[in-house]
Write a protein that holds these residues in place. Structure first.
Motif, PDB file in Angstrom:
ATOM      1  N   GLU A  22       0.835  -1.205   0.000  1.00 34.60           N
ATOM      2  CA  GLU A  22       0.000   0.000   0.000  1.00 34.60           C
ATOM      3  C   GLU A  22       0.871   1.257   0.000  1.00 34.60           C
ATOM      4  O   GLU A  22       1.789   1.391   0.801  1.00 34.60           O
ATOM      5  CB  GLU A  22      -0.896  -0.006   1.241  1.00 34.60           C
ATOM      6  CG  GLU A  22      -1.750   1.226   1.421  1.00 34.60           C
ATOM      7  CD  GLU A  22      -2.439   1.252   2.780  1.00 34.60           C
ATOM      8  OE1 GLU A  22      -2.171   2.175   3.576  1.00 34.60           O
ATOM      9  OE2 GLU A  22      -3.230   0.321   3.051  1.00 34.60           O
ATOM     10  N   TRP A  47      -4.534   1.085 -11.528  1.00 31.21           N
ATOM     11  CA  TRP A  47      -4.034   1.876 -10.399  1.00 31.21           C
ATOM     12  C   TRP A  47      -2.900   1.167  -9.664  1.00 31.21           C
ATOM     13  O   TRP A  47      -1.769   1.614  -9.632  1.00 31.21           O
ATOM     14  CB  TRP A  47      -5.190   2.186  -9.455  1.00 31.21           C
ATOM     15  CG  TRP A  47      -4.870   3.096  -8.311  1.00 31.21           C
ATOM     16  CD1 TRP A  47      -4.908   2.800  -6.978  1.00 31.21           C
ATOM     17  CD2 TRP A  47      -4.491   4.481  -8.387  1.00 31.21           C
ATOM     18  NE1 TRP A  47      -4.580   3.899  -6.220  1.00 31.21           N
ATOM     19  CE2 TRP A  47      -4.318   4.950  -7.065  1.00 31.21           C
ATOM     20  CE3 TRP A  47      -4.278   5.362  -9.444  1.00 31.21           C
ATOM     21  CZ2 TRP A  47      -3.948   6.259  -6.769  1.00 31.21           C
ATOM     22  CZ3 TRP A  47      -3.910   6.671  -9.147  1.00 31.21           C
ATOM     23  CH2 TRP A  47      -3.745   7.104  -7.830  1.00 31.21           C
ATOM     24  N   HIS A  48      -3.206   0.054  -9.013  1.00 24.59           N
ATOM     25  CA  HIS A  48      -2.204  -0.828  -8.391  1.00 24.59           C
ATOM     26  C   HIS A  48      -1.389  -0.129  -7.306  1.00 24.59           C
ATOM     27  O   HIS A  48      -0.207  -0.434  -7.104  1.00 24.59           O
ATOM     28  CB  HIS A  48      -1.274  -1.416  -9.460  1.00 24.59           C
ATOM     29  CG  HIS A  48      -0.926  -2.847  -9.200  1.00 24.59           C
ATOM     30  ND1 HIS A  48      -0.024  -3.555  -9.956  1.00 24.59           N
ATOM     31  CD2 HIS A  48      -1.362  -3.718  -8.251  1.00 24.59           C
ATOM     32  CE1 HIS A  48       0.081  -4.786  -9.512  1.00 24.59           C
ATOM     33  NE2 HIS A  48      -0.731  -4.915  -8.467  1.00 24.59           N
ATOM     34  N   TYR A  50      -3.288   0.888  -4.171  1.00 28.66           N
ATOM     35  CA  TYR A  50      -4.028   0.683  -2.920  1.00 28.66           C
ATOM     36  C   TYR A  50      -3.424  -0.480  -2.137  1.00 28.66           C
ATOM     37  O   TYR A  50      -3.422  -0.504  -0.915  1.00 28.66           O
ATOM     38  CB  TYR A  50      -5.497   0.426  -3.250  1.00 28.66           C
ATOM     39  CG  TYR A  50      -6.438   0.377  -2.073  1.00 28.66           C
ATOM     40  CD1 TYR A  50      -6.242   1.157  -0.938  1.00 28.66           C
ATOM     41  CD2 TYR A  50      -7.573  -0.440  -2.118  1.00 28.66           C
ATOM     42  CE1 TYR A  50      -7.133   1.120   0.128  1.00 28.66           C
ATOM     43  CE2 TYR A  50      -8.468  -0.474  -1.062  1.00 28.66           C
ATOM     44  CZ  TYR A  50      -8.239   0.289   0.059  1.00 28.66           C
ATOM     45  OH  TYR A  50      -9.128   0.241   1.109  1.00 28.66           O
ATOM     46  N   ARG A  60      -7.433  -6.285  -4.677  1.00 29.74           N
ATOM     47  CA  ARG A  60      -7.277  -6.059  -6.110  1.00 29.74           C
ATOM     48  C   ARG A  60      -8.594  -5.738  -6.821  1.00 29.74           C
ATOM     49  O   ARG A  60      -8.590  -5.120  -7.878  1.00 29.74           O
ATOM     50  CB  ARG A  60      -6.600  -7.266  -6.769  1.00 29.74           C
ATOM     51  CG  ARG A  60      -5.100  -7.291  -6.536  1.00 29.74           C
ATOM     52  CD  ARG A  60      -4.390  -8.181  -7.523  1.00 29.74           C
ATOM     53  NE  ARG A  60      -2.939  -7.977  -7.463  1.00 29.74           N
ATOM     54  CZ  ARG A  60      -2.086  -8.551  -8.305  1.00 29.74           C
ATOM     55  NH1 ARG A  60      -2.536  -9.364  -9.256  1.00 29.74           N
ATOM     56  NH2 ARG A  60      -0.793  -8.325  -8.208  1.00 29.74           N
ATOM     57  N   VAL A  64     -11.271   1.612  -4.427  1.00 33.58           N
ATOM     58  CA  VAL A  64     -10.162   2.402  -3.903  1.00 33.58           C
ATOM     59  C   VAL A  64     -10.753   3.654  -3.267  1.00 33.58           C
ATOM     60  O   VAL A  64     -11.348   4.481  -3.972  1.00 33.58           O
ATOM     61  CB  VAL A  64      -9.163   2.774  -5.013  1.00 33.58           C
ATOM     62  CG1 VAL A  64      -8.062   3.673  -4.469  1.00 33.58           C
ATOM     63  CG2 VAL A  64      -8.569   1.511  -5.638  1.00 33.58           C
ATOM     64  N   GLU A  79      -8.002  -1.220  -9.167  1.00 34.94           N
ATOM     65  CA  GLU A  79      -6.712  -1.599  -8.594  1.00 34.94           C
ATOM     66  C   GLU A  79      -5.914  -2.491  -9.539  1.00 34.94           C
ATOM     67  O   GLU A  79      -4.805  -2.154  -9.920  1.00 34.94           O
ATOM     68  CB  GLU A  79      -6.934  -2.282  -7.238  1.00 34.94           C
ATOM     69  CG  GLU A  79      -5.677  -2.778  -6.560  1.00 34.94           C
ATOM     70  CD  GLU A  79      -4.749  -1.674  -6.083  1.00 34.94           C
ATOM     71  OE1 GLU A  79      -3.677  -2.019  -5.549  1.00 34.94           O
ATOM     72  OE2 GLU A  79      -5.063  -0.481  -6.236  1.00 34.94           O
TER      73      GLU A  79
END
Length: 288
Positions: A22, A47-48, A50, A60, A64, A79
């Motif tokens: 995170e 995004w990847h 969170y 995943r 978010v 995510e």
């Protein structure tokens, strides 16, 4: 990569040194740096950041939260998803997941184009980040018309693909190149919007990538090794206000943490003290 892109920091500072860690939502992000200067800011796509602190990819597919979207005014993302034909997204703080229509990179590009058209003539400048998932695996899922471009074709392989891996490399690269061909057309959607909106001479436009892929070079399947195939990525920058307007190559080692400082430099904005990357704008502008 995304954490470095959006903070201007190196992984041992921002802490995202491996997938699904995170990112601290309070960082001084790219969006916050430009937002403080009066820019509208938008992020569309993968995004990847969170993370999944449970260690089992538990976030995943989660919403978010708005406070984790790093200050982007317009956030339409997800995510992490590798199903490019059934690809969900959330919009800002709306908890309702929606599917991108068809192959997600095209739908995301159309959304980015709409954002450009809506904001090109506004009273504020804008910053837009478009984050596609492909050409990440699965490699066989590009739209059929793009897969057909490489079907049954014999591709030229790098000399470092071992003989025992060459058939597998041919199969993988056909799919990899099909995704890339699709992204060429996705890029055209966005660029056409910039041009048709009449802001191409007032827009800094960057095309780059988070990583390459081994695809059987050195006999390796995927990206997780520091060979050139994985770590050397395209970085194309169009800045129409260069004095001579001529295309050129600049032989500096631009890295992910450098992008935020360089963009701020090109826009004439201050770099936050938290950023660690190098501002290469003086090199790009020919000042030194």
């Amino acid at each position: 990569y995304r954490a470095s892109l959006l903070t201007g920091q190196y992984p041992l500072t921002h802490g995202v040194f491996i997938n699904d860690v995170e990112l601290n939502p309070g960082v001084h992000s790219l969006a916050r740096a430009f937002g403080a200067a009066g820019y509208e800011t938008a992020y569309i796509g993968k995004w990847h950041l969170y993370g999944s602190p449970d260690g089992r990819y538990g976030r995943r597919r989660a919403l978010v939260p708005r406070e984790y979207q790093l200050g982007f005014d317009y956030w339409k993302g997800f995510e992490c998803c590798h199903d490019y034909h059934r690809s969900p997204h959330f919009f800002n703080d709306d908890p309702t997941p929606r599917l991108w229509e068809g192959y997600d990179a095209f739908a995301q590009s159309r959304d980015a184009a709409a954002y450009v058209r809506d904001h090109a003539r506004g009273s504020k400048p804008f910053l837009l980040v478009l984050s596609w998932g492909p050409p990440h695996f699965p490699l066989e899922t590009a739209p059929p018309e793009y897969r057909g471009l490489y079907e049954n074709r014999t591709l030229e392989l790098r000399p470092n693909v071992p003989p025992a891996c060459r058939a597998k490399a041919q199969e993988e690269l056909r799919g990899y190149y099909a995704h890339i061909a699709a992204l060429d057309d996705c890029l055209k959607i966005v660029w056409d919007a910039v041009r048709e909106a009449g802001v191409e001479e007032d827009t800094v436009f960057i095309f780059t990538s988070d990583h390459g892929d081994m695809r059987q070079s050195q006999g390796l399947d995927t990206k997780l090794f520091p060979f050139e195939e994985s770590v050397i990525v395209p970085f194309l920058l169009r800045y129409p206000r260069l004095a001579d307007g001529a295309a050129r190559q600049i032989p500096v080692p631009i890295d992910a943490p450098d992008i935020m400082p360089t963009l701020l430099g090109l826009a004439g904005l201050p770099m936050p003290a938290s950023a660690e990357g190098t501002d290469w704008s003086p090199i790009i502008l020919g000042d030194r």
